[in-house]
Each structure stands twice: as structure tokens, then as C-alpha cells.
Write an enzyme that holds these catalytic residues in place. Sequence first.
Site, short mmCIF file in Angstrom:
data_model
loop_
_atom_site.label_atom_id
_atom_site.label_comp_id
_atom_site.label_asym_id
_atom_site.label_seq_id
_atom_site.Cartn_x
_atom_site.Cartn_y
_atom_site.Cartn_z
N GLY A 130 7.40 -4.99 25.56
CA GLY A 130 6.26 -4.79 26.53
C GLY A 130 4.91 -5.43 26.04
N ARG A 131 4.62 -5.32 24.75
CA ARG A 131 3.41 -5.82 24.25
C ARG A 131 3.31 -7.41 24.26
NH1 ARG A 131 5.81 -2.79 20.82
NH2 ARG A 131 6.77 -3.50 18.75
N GLU B 260 1.14 -1.48 17.06
CA GLU B 260 2.44 -0.95 17.33
C GLU B 260 3.84 -1.84 16.83
OE1 GLU B 260 3.13 0.97 21.41
OE2 GLU B 260 4.02 -0.80 21.99
N LYS C 141 5.75 11.48 23.29
CA LYS C 141 6.10 11.16 24.62
C LYS C 141 7.07 12.75 24.88
CE LYS C 141 6.61 6.62 25.64
NZ LYS C 141 7.44 5.48 25.85
N LYS D 161 8.46 -1.57 32.15
CA LYS D 161 9.49 -2.06 31.85
C LYS D 161 10.79 -1.02 32.14
CE LYS D 161 11.81 -4.03 27.74
NZ LYS D 161 11.63 -4.56 26.32
N HIS E 134 -25.06 -5.04 16.62
CA HIS E 134 -26.36 -3.99 16.65
C HIS E 134 -25.66 -2.68 16.56
CE1 HIS E 134 -29.45 -6.68 17.70
NE2 HIS E 134 -28.57 -7.46 18.23
N GLU F 164 3.03 8.14 32.64
CA GLU F 164 1.74 7.98 33.27
C GLU F 164 1.79 6.84 34.56
OE1 GLU F 164 2.59 7.82 29.95
OE2 GLU F 164 0.87 8.16 28.72
O1 F6P Z 1 3.39 3.22 24.35
C1 F6P Z 1 5.04 2.89 24.15
C2 F6P Z 1 5.45 1.93 25.08
O2 F6P Z 1 6.79 1.86 25.02
C3 F6P Z 1 4.98 0.44 25.05
O3 F6P Z 1 5.57 -0.28 23.92
C4 F6P Z 1 4.98 -0.10 26.32
O4 F6P Z 1 4.29 -1.35 26.40
C5 F6P Z 1 4.43 1.21 26.88
O5 F6P Z 1 4.65 2.15 26.42
C6 F6P Z 1 4.96 0.97 28.59
O6 F6P Z 1 6.28 1.19 28.87
P1 F6P Z 1 6.86 0.68 30.10
O7 F6P Z 1 6.43 -0.72 30.51
O8 F6P Z 1 8.16 0.94 30.02
O9 F6P Z 1 6.00 1.71 31.27
#
Ligand code: F6P
Length: 539
Positions: free
Chosen positions: A260-261, A346, A505, A200, A377, A206
Site C-alpha cells: 500500500g505505502r 510502517e 483495528k 487494496k 520559525h 475508514e
Molecule cells: O494502516 C495500515 C494499512 O494496512 C496500510 O498499510 C495501508 O496503506 C492502509 O492500511 C490502507 O489499506 P487499504 O488500501 O487496504 O484500504
Amino acid sequence: MTLDKINPTKTKSWKKLKSLKSTVDLKTLFKNDNDRLKKYSISIDELYVDYSKNLIDDEILNLLINLSKECKLRDAIDKQFTGEKINETEDRAVLHTALRSFDKKSPFFEVLQKDRKKIKDFSDGIIDGTFSSSTGKKFTDIVNIGIGGSDLGPVMVVEALKYYKTDLNIHFVSNIDGDHVSEILKNLNPETTFFIIVSKTFTTQETITNALTIKEWLCEKLNEKAIKSHFAAVSTNLNAIKDFGINPKFVFPMYDFIGGRFSLWGTVGLSISLAIGYQNFEKLLKGANSMDLHFKNEPFEKNIPVILALISIWYNNFLDAESEAIIPYSEYLKYLPSYLQQAVMESNGKSVDRNGNFIKYQTGNIIWGGSGTNAQHAFFQLIHQGTKLIPCDFIGFKKSLYGNDDHHNKLLSNFIGQSEALLNGIGLDDVKTEMLISQESHDKMDKIAPFKVFEGNKPTTTILFNNLTPKSLGMLISMYEHKIFTQGIIWNIFSYDQWGVELGKKLAAKLLTEIQTGKIKKHDDSSTFLLKKTKITKN
Ligand code: F6P
């Protein structure tokens, strides 16, 4: 217009619920009320939800429904669906429901319909080979590069619906751990692999690190020109996409009104559409939309997400339950618990209310789980005989997809048998009788019997569909999304921001410089030692 800001603990219903003393005994309730199942179950379409095995009675349920009314839930639902800026701390509307609405009056209908067409054309083009690789080959593999909401939804759905799979193989790279990306790349042919960067913000460490590593790999294996035919990007950050060198034809927008979620229903779901074909993707959206309409229109007394949210509040705030377990009796749904961990935790893991005050009551549930029967199990011992109250959602399907009746009958007998056992338990006398029948000695019986007692009266909700289809999965996910919303409204928190992940972060960014330069600054003793130790190990 913003959401009302009502402290739930000050409502009449909350106070009455707090004052209830009697404990609910499920066996007695079933015995005394022949209508319990009828009253405490709801069917819509092919979905059947049985919440009769929960520690509730009419008085509790009525008070919970009154609580939702006192907290102005109806008004909040209307505000969400019409696109009011209910995500106040980020000044945003919350419109993931619009992503799966086919109603021309829905907010942003035209722009979202245009995106759907773009998703369709792109998926069709990759699947049928119209969009080919830089060397003219048909793509065989797709890699989704993203994390959190840009990963968990697509991963979960692609796994859940792999029965409906196209010829494409879908892979996911999320972790900053370089071994993750290396493991994925090592088996891929660069000439036939397409990459989708989903972020987003397009700034997430990452995702950008993985994307750059992959870009370098591709350029090395093919050439720089290949980027234009091998990468797509999904983001709100169109400038960053351009800088990365993505072909404008393969740029998919995201919007600030989609969290995002909650984003798998739109362009973030590109990998889903590639995995199962656009027609199936649209069925997923339509399933979710049917649950949206149910949530929006049904009275609370017969509203599945509302009832599930209220029961969960009952356990969380009045019976001191700390967690909820999600147990899908389908191996396809093995990633559902981790998907719901982000969606629920979240969203509702907040300790400041909508007035900006610290909260003195419990909010977000801890979500965990695993697929049945494997989970039986592993951790079911604790659910059956541990000291904690753990309400469980059992999710099952009447039919298996491959039609293996022998296996499926056994699966269903576990699915139903476990919730029955959790309800009934087994008392000392019955344990002893069983032991006598198995010809155990009296000595052994006296010694061992107490350990074989199951208290019972453990709550479960059964969520049953006919089949695992794109439509039923859409309904299921949407059901949980609205449960999250309902709980957030009643807890008087903002469910659609996530400030809690920001501190980590920032700290990681600072430490990275120290690790890279070797100049360790002042930290607590533990962190300093770890930084030094990591440095030594590295050298
Ligand atoms: O983990 C925090 C967060 O902001 C989530 O809410 C989001 O889904 C994720 O990082 C990834 O963010 P982006 O889509 O901006 O890379």
C-alpha cells in the site's frame, strides 16, 4: 529464494563501528580535506546530493559500506528487482519498481503496461469530458476515498505537482471522522463530482464507511443509477467492488506484490494522473525508474540511497539519534514528511528480526519535519540548541516554478544558511565579540552570552534539484524508498509487512459494538471510564 537472515551486530564491520571512539568534528574535517565535498557528494542527472556535512569520515564510511556487503545487500537488491518473495511473512514479492519500469523484461510488464493504458484512457476521458456525469455534464471535481498508502502518496504528489494541474480539482477523504467527509461534500456539486474508492483490501473501516456515506449522499442528491457514472474503484478485492455496484469499466486492479505505502505509481495514482494529466504521471514514473536503475546498478560507494541509508544507520545505531527531520524548502512539498512517516515508520518500525527473534538493537527511525522556512520559525530552536542529535535532510530546488527571483534568492539563502549554521555553530568568544560590536554592556554580555552559543557540528544532507518537476519528484520519492529498503535489509527485518497496525483495528471493531449497544464490558479502569464518559456525553 528468500532473504539472508544475518544479525548485523555479529558482523565484523558492526563491531568495529561500535569500537570507534573519536568524535567527528566537521569543521576540522573540512579544513583538513580539500576533497571532502568532492568525495562526499553524488550527482545524477539533475540531482545533486551533498552528504559532506555529516558526522562521517573515510573510516566510518568504509566500515558502513562493508557492513552493507556483510549483510548481503547486493543479493537482496537483486532479489527485490527480480520479484523473489522477499515479503516472507505475507508470502509476497515486492515489485513497486515494476510499476515504473518500461523495460519489456521487467516482471509483469505486459499486465502493468495494460494498467497504464487504462489509467491514461480513463484520465484522458475524464479530463476531456468523454466520460461525463449521469446528467451529461463534464466532471469538475474528483474525490479520492482511501487511507494510509491509499491516500498519503496521492495527497502528497497532487499537492507537490499542483503547478502542473489540469482543470480538475482533486479532494481527499481519509479520516473516519465524519466531519472530514462532511466538510469535503458540502462544497461539491454531485452532478459534476467523480469518486475513486482506493483500498487494496476493500475492507478498511475508514474507507468503506466514507464510501458508503458518499454513495448515500449521491443517491439522495441524484439517484441510484448515478453510481455507475460517478464511482471508480481501485482494489485487489474484485468481488467487494462488484457488490458496491461499481461500473466494471471503472474497476482498476491492484496486486498483492505492491505494498500500500509503495503503490502511488500504479492504479492507486489514478487521482495523480487526473490531477496532472497522464503525460506528467508517466514522467513521474520515469523519474522514479531512473533512480531505480541508479540504485540497482551503481556501486555502493556512489549509490545515493545506499549512502543515505548507511549514514542514517550510523546515527541511529552508533550515535543514538532517535529521529530524522525532513525539511523541504518548497511549500509544494509540505506533505512529504507525513508521507515519509508512513513509508519509513510502517516499513521499518519492527522489533522482530527475519529469524523471528526479538531485536536488541535500534531499528526504524522516527521521521518528522515541515517545510522550510516555516519550520525555522517553529522547531529549529531544538535542532540548533537542543540536547538531541537530529540529522536533517534539506531538500531544495535551484529555480522556483513561477520565476520569482527575489523570493527564491531569499529561500535559497535560508536553505543554505541553515545547514551552514548547523555545521559551524557559534562559540562563546564570537558571541561576546558580536555583542561588543552591537555595543551591549559587559554585564549583559556576561549574563546573556552563554545562551547565544550554538554548539554546531549538527549533521545535514543537502538534496538539490534544478526544478520541482514530475521527474524530479519521482526520483526523490524513489530515493527514499530504496533508503528504507537498504536499512531494512541491514537491520535484518521485514520491511514490507505491517502487522503492528492490526491490533488497533481489531480492538476498535470490538469497542464499536460496545459503544453502539451501550453494553460496556470489562476493561482497564481508564478505558471503562472513557467508554462510560463518551456514552454520557452522547446522550
Ligand atoms: O494502516 C495500515 C494499512 O494496512 C496500510 O498499510 C495501508 O496503506 C492502509 O492500511 C490502507 O489499506 P487499504 O488500501 O487496504 O484500504
